[in-house]
Motif scaffolding. Structure first.
Motif, PDB file in Angstrom:
ATOM      1  N   UNK A 515       7.245   7.395 -47.427  1.00  0.00           N
ATOM      2  CA  UNK A 515       5.987   6.734 -47.087  1.00  0.00           C
ATOM      3  C   UNK A 515       5.491   7.181 -45.720  1.00  0.00           C
ATOM      4  N   UNK A 516       6.399   7.290 -44.763  1.00  0.00           N
ATOM      5  CA  UNK A 516       5.996   7.758 -43.432  1.00  0.00           C
ATOM      6  C   UNK A 516       5.492   9.200 -43.489  1.00  0.00           C
ATOM      7  N   UNK A 517       6.144  10.033 -44.292  1.00  0.00           N
ATOM      8  CA  UNK A 517       5.702  11.428 -44.408  1.00  0.00           C
ATOM      9  C   UNK A 517       4.313  11.514 -45.031  1.00  0.00           C
ATOM     10  N   UNK A 518       4.069  10.706 -46.065  1.00  0.00           N
ATOM     11  CA  UNK A 518       2.747  10.738 -46.696  1.00  0.00           C
ATOM     12  C   UNK A 518       1.686  10.214 -45.738  1.00  0.00           C
ATOM     13  N   UNK A 519       2.017   9.185 -44.980  1.00  0.00           N
ATOM     14  CA  UNK A 519       1.062   8.688 -43.985  1.00  0.00           C
ATOM     15  C   UNK A 519       0.787   9.746 -42.926  1.00  0.00           C
ATOM     16  N   UNK A 520       1.832  10.478 -42.537  1.00  0.00           N
ATOM     17  CA  UNK A 520       1.624  11.561 -41.570  1.00  0.00           C
ATOM     18  C   UNK A 520       0.714  12.633 -42.166  1.00  0.00           C
TER      19      UNK A 520
END
Length: 1230
Positions: A515-520
């Motif tokens: 999720x953090x990677x997609x938000x990034x």
């Protein structure tokens, strides 16, 4: 399997069930193996899958015992039965499951081997890919380092050498690309069942980049060679052209001189000869026109490249000289023509020349119009620019001709007199000479003006068209660069998007990272919106300029727009899916904990996030985890340990192992607490915070002890235990200090390190602690034994005496420091003695003593060793010591020493000396010098109660622990007030050391009928006291029966006497008040009435007594119901009973019968209410029915059970109410 076989051989049912479960598990495992996909080329993903496969293979091997047991059971069944059909079925099933087992094992091993091979191949491919990317980077660096420099021969030669060297390097580096492609093809071919998108995309990108580099190098090499050829050929071509110009100038000079000779007009043959020579010269000029333009263009290009060099001025002068000579040659040629044409009919020739120019100008104007409109893409406009440049060259070539003609016309009109014009104008003779001259002048002047106007207009249109082309080129180039930039960024984002795994295939623990990677990525592509807007703005500007974009550009822009929108939608969908997955399956959802239970159990969550458990088989729910319930029931085995500190410690040790907290180091626990920023000890923690912290703790333990820690089960059980200790009301919140106290108390660490850490949590910033803060710590600590029902032996839950003891030890200072607290804790205060005993129990588990137990003869002694300090060579093992067994000649009050580790020679010598001393001491000495294993504090009945710290909310009613504590307090009262419960043979030392002996004698005094039932735990004490309450209730019921029998006899006697005298029913009280006696009969009636009133008074008094008895009975029943139904009522969830460790013994034996009796009691109560609400019958039958109910309510053979007492009490209450009603009705009737 046929049902007849199962009925014939019942053991087949168990075999069939075990076979089905194992078969289903193997089928599920096989499906899981086939459905597991990994990202080929992703080492991290492959390693995670290998770890999973390893765990799966270990689980598979661990279940081999089930297969062996199943095979053994099948063999036994075949031996027991003679039914051939059953034997065939059993054999067939065993063969099938063995084949299935072998297939699944083969699949597991093949998949593991495939993953290992994939890991090696991926490593090789990644290494080759890195090498390919490295050479691509080197090639790009070299290409980018090349800059346009001066077009000097040496520089061009150097560039050609560098380009050829790079081309040679590319041929050498081609092997890296080929190796990478070969390995990628191998991955794509061998592991096509897995996710190969990453390999495919990276391979495409590498090949595309490599091809682009090859193309750039080839183009640069061709350009350099062309430039080198041009640099070598240009001076030769320039010299050749200049030589030709020199020759042409000579020829032009000769022709010019000849054309200006006098009387040339009279020699027509000479004029024709000169015209022919001029035409030859003009032909050569036209042939060399393209050569001149090429030289001029190439020269200007070379001149720009030589800017700043020494050769630039020289070349510039030579180009200027060439241009000057070319221009002069053209002028001379035009002058020669003018002179030759002026020799005969000059005005006609000028007229024809002007007409030709007008036609040519009109043709060029049409040609210029045909070049419109502006193209919609860069290549088209670039082609239009090249065409227009050629067009401008034609205009530039034609410009001298037009200017010369116009100049000739002007000179002709100015210099020719009217007579000459008349002579030249040989038209009709009718016009006068002046008019004919004016017509010729007007015609030539008009045509010259038209030519001049059209020429200026054509130049203006050409310049305007060039401006539009230049502006369009600039905008289209900017649009193309912006589109290329956006395409590159979109391709990069699409590569990342293409590497996404389906959300369903992601590990739950990795959801947050993904999720953090997609938000990034979403933040990274957010600026692309500006690129899209910039492209839209450029397209709009082109539209406003009247430029219609080409279909290619329109499709490119539409494709970019669609890709951008799809990327946005994909990212948002991915974020939404990950959010939903994280919500439904992440730690916040507690979904990963659902695997902590197995069928028929299901884990559910209450609205405040507190978990509870549903048993679908019995359709019941409970707060406690099934494994926790089993653990609590297993703790009942330790109730035979006589000494409470050891009993509590051994229970906690078993609990510690079940929660795997014996593997948790203090540093790991502190790291987890710090990671979750749990620093505010007064702040509450909700369930999700507790789960997250526990997950962090057990994740680390699982990494260190893979085979020992089941994360979902451990997290769920530890959460269950913390809620049982600090949140019995299941509010879903406990304090941070409580959480730390529970975890640290049971973790693996040195005892004093635990003391220091716990003290630090309640100490101020200066390192000192006051009474209130210490009270908070001790209150949270005492909850741990309290949850096990053992708090009474540690001074009760009132922590004020312990706080007072600590500060008295510190000389009543207002605050204490850590050193004083540690010194006090080393004395093992009564409220905390269970913690050091827990450490000794843990240390003694693996201890092996080379000694023999004098009671059970165990050798060597495992665990605790108790050496007598009264007798030589007398040892007791922990089992005998805890159970209170002694050998002949040894008393329990004799001094002994405990060892949790093997003894040393120094300890042996020291103990020998003590035994020698004690040999000369009497029993009276040991009675006067009792040994206390801990620092005693005041009991729960001594001292003022300190205000209990605000802890986790408790249930509104008293729970089982409070009841046990209450009964312990009653025992203490009896111990302080009356010592008659102890036998005279018990010494004072024994009464202090063995509180269980006190409980034993007290329970014997409560239940003299069963002297053998000696309670061994607080739960059994509770049962004994409830038996006492039951006996007291039965005695009250017996007294009420006797009272009712006397009342019935009195009522029957009075009724018979009344009927015997034949008296009529008595009137109401107002009618019974006579005014005056009239006769002896009246006096007798009055006397009888007085007697009846007196009897009525006695009956009312008796009724009042019965009502008081009834109230007392109801009070006793209410109290008894609370005591008996409390464990069930406090554990009710959706109408079902909950488990509790302190009542496990009761529930195991009598929970179901009690439940049935309670239901029966409720039914009786409801029926009684209906009877009371029915219309009253007549008084005579009503009283008889009341007495009949009383007699039926108290049968002679009473059963001593709680359900009967409930029935008897309810019936008695209804009987009393009916009796009062009947008596009142009779009173009214009398």
């Amino acid at each position: 399997m046929p049902s007849s076989l199962i009925l014939e051989l019942p053991a087949l049912a168990d075999f069939n069930q075990a076979w089905t479960e194992l078969t289903d598990w193997l089928s599920l495992l096989d499906r899981v193996i086939k459905s597991q996909r990994v990202m080929v080329g992703d080492l991290e993903d492959i390693n995670e899958m290998i770890i999973k496969q390893k765990a799966t293979l270990q689980d598979f091997e661990q279940r081999r015992s089930q297969l062996e047991e199943l095979i053994t059971a099948a063999q036994n069944l075949k031996n027991k039965t003679s039914n051939q059909e059953a034997r065939t079925v059993i054999t067939d099933r065993i063969e099938r499951i063995q084949i299935q087992w072998d297939e699944v094992q083969e699949h597991l091993q093949n998949r593991r081997q495939q993953l290992n091979e994939m890991l090696n191949d991926s490593k090789q491919w990644l290494e080759a890919k890195n090498g390919a990317e490295q050479v691509i980077g080197q090639a790009r660096t070299k290409l980018d380092s090349w800059k346009e420099g001066p077009h000097m021969v040496d520089a061009i030669q150097k560039k050609i050498t560098e380009t050829k060297q790079l081309a040679k390097d590319l041929r050498e580096w081609q092997i890296n690309i080929d190796v990478t492609n070969d390995l990628a093809l191998k991955l794509l071919r061998d592991y096509s069942a897995d996710d190969t998108r990453k390999v495919h995309m990276i391979t495409e990108n590498i090949n595309a980049s490599w091809g682009n580099i090859h193309k750039r190098v080839s183009e640069r090499e061709a350009d350099c060679e062309e430039t080198h050829r041009l640099m070598q050929q240009f001076p030769l071509d320039l010299e050749k052209f200049l030589s030709w110009i020199t020759e042409a100038e000579t020829t032009a000079n000769v022709l010019q001189d000849a054309s200006r000779k006098e009387k040339l007009l009279e020699d027509s043959k000479g004029v024709r000869e000169l015209m022919k020579q001029w035409q030859d010269l003009q032909g050569e000029i036209e042939v060399h026109t393209d050569i001149y333009h090429n030289l001029d263009e190439n020269g200007q290009k070379i001149l720009r490249s030589l800017e700043g060099s020494d050769e630039a001025p020289l070349l510039h002068r030579r180009l200027d000289n060439m241009n000057f000579k070319w221009s002069e040659l053209r002028k001379k040629s035009l002058n020669i023509r003018s002179h030759l044409e002026a020799s005969s009919d000059q005005w006609k020739r000028l007229h024809l020349s002007l007409q030709e120019l007008l036609v040519w100008l009109q043709l060029k104007e049409d040609e210029l119009k045909r070049q419109a409109p502006i193209g919609g893409d860069f290549p088209t406009v670039q082609k239009q620019n090249d065409v227009h440049r050629a067009f401008k060259r034609e205009l530039k070539t034609k410009e001298p001709v037009i200017m010369s003609t116009l100049e000739t016309v002007r000179i002709f009109i100015t210099e020719q007199p009217l007579e000459g014009l008349e002579k030249l104008y040989q038209e009709p003779r009718e016009l006068p000479p002046e008019e004919r001259a004016q017509n010729v002048t007007w015609l030539l002047q008009k045509q010259a003006e038209e030519v001049n106007t059209e020429w200026d207009k054509l130049n203006l249109h050409s310049a305007d068209w060039q401006r539009k082309i230049d502006e369009a080129l600039e905008k289209l180039q900017e649009l193309q660069e912006a589109a290329d930039e956006l395409d590159l960024k979109l391709r990069h984002a699409e590569v990342i998007k293409g590497s996404w795994q389906p959300v369903g295939d992601l590990l739950i623990d990795s959801l947050q990272d993904h999720l953090e990677k997609v938000k990034a990525l979403r933040e990274e592509i957010a600026p692309l919106k500006e690129n899209v807007n910039h492209i839209n703005g450029l397209a709009h500007q082109l539209t406003t300029l009247g430029i219609q974009l080409s279909p290619y550009n329109l499709s490119t822009l539409e494709d970019l727009h669609n890709r951008w929108k799809l990327l946005q939608v994909a990212v948002e969908d991915r974020v939404r899916q990950l959010h939903e997955a994280h919500r439904d399956f992440g730690p916040v959802s507690q979904h990963f904990l659902s695997t902590s239970v197995q069928g028929p159990w299901e884990r559910a969550i209450s609205p405040n996030k507190v978990p509870y458990y549903i048993n679908h088989e019995t359709q019941t729910t409970c707060w406690d985890h099934p494994k926790m319930t089993e653990l609590y029931q297993s703790l009942a085995d330790l109730n035979n340990v006589r000494f409470s500190a050891y009993r509590t410690a051994m229970k906690l040790r078993r609990l510690q192992k079940a929660l795997c907290l014996d593997l948790l180091s203090l540093s790991a626990a502190c790291d987890a607490l710090d990671q979750h920023n749990l620093k505010q000890n007064d702040q509450p923690m909700d369930i999700l915070q507790i789960i997250n912290c526990l997950t962090t703790v057990y994740d680390r333990l699982e990494q260190e002890h893979n085979n020992l820690v089941n994360i979902p089960l451990c997290v769920d059980m530890c959460l269950n235990w913390l809620l049982n200790v600090y949140d019995t009301g299941r509010t879903g919140r406990i304090r941070v200090l409580s959480f730390k106290t529970g975890i640290i108390s049971l973790c693996k660490a040195h005892l004093e390190d635990k003391y220091r850490y716990l003290f630090k949590q309640v100490a101020s910033s200066t390192g000192f602690c006051d009474q209130r803060r210490l009270g908070l710590l001790l209150h949270d600590s005492i909850q741990i034994p309290r949850q096990l029902g053992e708090v009474a032996s540690f001074g009760g839950s009132n922590i004020e005496p312990s706080v007072r003891s600590c500060f008295q030890f510190a000389n009543n200072k207002p605050e204490i420091e850590a050193a004083l607290f540690l010194d006090w804790m080393r004395l093992e205060p009564q409220s905390m003695v269970w913690l050091p005993v827990l450490h000794r129990v843990a240390a003694a588990e693996t201890a092996k003593h080379q000694a023999k137990c004098n009671i059970c003869k165990e050798c060597p002694i495992i665990g605790f060793r108790y050496r007598s300090l009264k007798h030589f060579n007398y040892d007791i093992c922990q089992s005998c010591f805890f159970s209170g067994r002694v050998a002949k000649g040894h008393k329990m009050h004799y001094p002994m020493v405990e060892y949790c580790t093997p003894t040393t020679s120094g300890e042996d010598v020291r103990d020998f000396a003590k035994v020698l001393k004690n040999k000369f001491r009497t029993k009276r000495y040991f009675a006067k010098h009792p040994r206390m294993g801990y620092l005693p504090v005041q009991t729960v009945l001594e001292g003022d109660n300190m205000e209990t710290p605000a802890s986790s909310p408790q249930l509104s009613h008293d729970d089982t622990h409070s009841r046990i504590e209450h009964y312990a307090s009653r025992l203490a009262e009896m111990e302080n007030s009356n010592g008659s419960y102890l036998n005279d043979s018990i010494s004072p030392n024994e009464s202090i050391d063995d509180e269980h002996l006190l409980i034993q004698h007290y329970c014997q005094s409560l239940n003299q009928d069963s002297p053998m039932s000696q309670p061994r735990s607080p739960a059994q004490i509770l049962i004994s006291l409830e038996s006492e309450e039951r006996g007291e209730l039965e005695r009250i019921l017996a007294d009420l029966e006797e009272e009712n029998r006397n009342l019935q006899a009195e009522y029957d006697r009075l009724k018979q006497q009344h009927e015997h005298k034949g008296l009529s029913p008595l009137p109401s009280p107002p009618e019974m008040m006579p005014t005056s006696p009239q006769s002896p009969r009246d006096a007798e009636l009055i006397a009888e009435a007085k007697l009846l009133r007196q009897h009525k008074g006695r009956l009312e008094a008796r009724m009042q007594i019965l009502e008081d008895h009834n109230k007392q009975l109801e009070s006793q029943l209410h109290r008894l119901r609370q005591l008996l139904e409390q464990p069930q009522a406090e554990a009710k969830v959706n109408g079902t009973t909950l488990s509790s460790p302190s009542t496990s013994l009761q529930r195991s034996d009598s929970s179901q019968p009690m439940l049935l009796r309670v239901v029966g009691s409720q039914t009786s109560e409801s029926m009684g209410e209906e009877d009371l609400l029915s219309p009253p019958q007549d008084t005579s039958t009503g009283l008889e029915e009341v007495m009949e109910q009383l007699n039926n309510s108290f049968p002679s053979s009473r059963r001593h059970n709680v359900g009967s007492l409930f029935h008897m009490a309810d019936d008695l209450g209804r009987a009393m109410e009916s009796l009062v009603t009947v008596m009142t009705d009779e009173e009214g009737a009398e």
